[in-house]
Design an enzyme around this catalytic site. Sequence first.
Site, PDB file in Angstrom:
ATOM      1  N   ILE A  18     -18.127 -48.737   3.630  1.00 47.20           N
ATOM      2  CA  ILE A  18     -18.487 -47.723   2.640  1.00 47.20           C
ATOM      3  C   ILE A  18     -17.736 -47.945   1.338  1.00 47.20           C
ATOM      4  O   ILE A  18     -18.322 -47.889   0.247  1.00 47.20           O
ATOM      5  CB  ILE A  18     -18.232 -46.305   3.191  1.00 47.20           C
ATOM      6  N   ASN A  71     -11.694 -42.511  -0.844  1.00 49.64           N
ATOM      7  CA  ASN A  71     -12.546 -42.897   0.273  1.00 49.64           C
ATOM      8  C   ASN A  71     -11.761 -43.228   1.538  1.00 49.64           C
ATOM      9  O   ASN A  71     -12.319 -43.181   2.638  1.00 49.64           O
ATOM     10  CB  ASN A  71     -13.399 -44.109  -0.136  1.00 49.64           C
ATOM     11  N   ARG A 103      -2.990 -36.738  -8.184  1.00 48.06           N
ATOM     12  CA  ARG A 103      -1.839 -36.384  -9.011  1.00 48.06           C
ATOM     13  C   ARG A 103      -1.270 -37.598  -9.734  1.00 48.06           C
ATOM     14  O   ARG A 103      -0.849 -37.508 -10.889  1.00 48.06           O
ATOM     15  CB  ARG A 103      -0.760 -35.724  -8.148  1.00 48.06           C
ATOM     16  N   TYR A 118      -9.119 -35.080  12.260  1.00 47.79           N
ATOM     17  CA  TYR A 118      -9.899 -35.650  11.163  1.00 47.79           C
ATOM     18  C   TYR A 118     -10.773 -34.577  10.521  1.00 47.79           C
ATOM     19  O   TYR A 118     -10.840 -34.441   9.290  1.00 47.79           O
ATOM     20  CB  TYR A 118     -10.760 -36.786  11.731  1.00 47.79           C
ATOM     21  N   LYS A 143     -10.744 -33.092   6.740  1.00 44.47           N
ATOM     22  CA  LYS A 143     -11.907 -33.191   5.852  1.00 44.47           C
ATOM     23  C   LYS A 143     -12.320 -31.814   5.336  1.00 44.47           C
ATOM     24  O   LYS A 143     -12.773 -31.691   4.188  1.00 44.47           O
ATOM     25  CB  LYS A 143     -13.078 -33.864   6.573  1.00 44.47           C
TER      26      LYS A 143
END
Length: 258
Positions: A15, A85, A118, A148, A152
């Site tokens: 991805i 990602n 940041r 996970y 998310k």
Amino acid sequence: MSRSVAVVTGAAGDIGRAIAARLADSHDLVLLVDIDLSAAQTAAAGLGDAERFIAVQCDVTDAASVTDMAAGAMALGSVTTLVNNAGAARAVSLHDTTPEIWRADTALNLEAAFLCFRALEDGLKAVEGSVINIASVNGMAVFGHPAYSAAKAGLLHLTRLIAVEYGKFGIRCNAVAPGTVRTQAWEVRAAANPQVFEEAKRWYALRRIATAKDVANAVFFLSSDQAAAITGVCLPVDCGLTAGQAELAHTFSQSDHY
């Protein structure tokens, strides 16, 4: 004129690599950031021009490493797009989730995005840049992998926090939430169970599984001027999974009970 730079974390994976390739259509330079430098270099080399696709080693869970990465990125030009990602899932069930797994998944799937934002905040402010966080449908409903998934879900809230607090600086922040994506990790599962994709498709309204390119196209759109008025949203790229369960809808449509 300063060169435009896109930063993509976890870019050695399927991805991340697809996102890096797509963002090259709108950026002068794309930084493929990954903890595995060799894998990032292989991914960058496969994308083409070595002067445009640059592999950078960085542990996105380590603040010092992220600071160094950000400094290097901003030295190359104007960071107009940050794509958080990098991510991974470990234990499938809550019972099998140890405190160590919980902390590791939270660090990689949530805290890393905070650290990267940041560290690149000043650069993004200077050009009214865009942040896209790669979340997951797991952050929207219960599909297993609890640590996970919780991370998310937190990433989706972080997306809204950045959008609201930094909108006054022209920074837009959005999330993309993929469902099942046909990546190398899923190909490993398919090797063990050749029917895994066919079994999964029945839950998706479009009766197919998303590709890495589908995710990359969504990221490209959200980073572009076409999405100039869009911020603080989560765009599922899930072939209709979160719209409703296709198999259940079919079952009920065949029933006499309405």
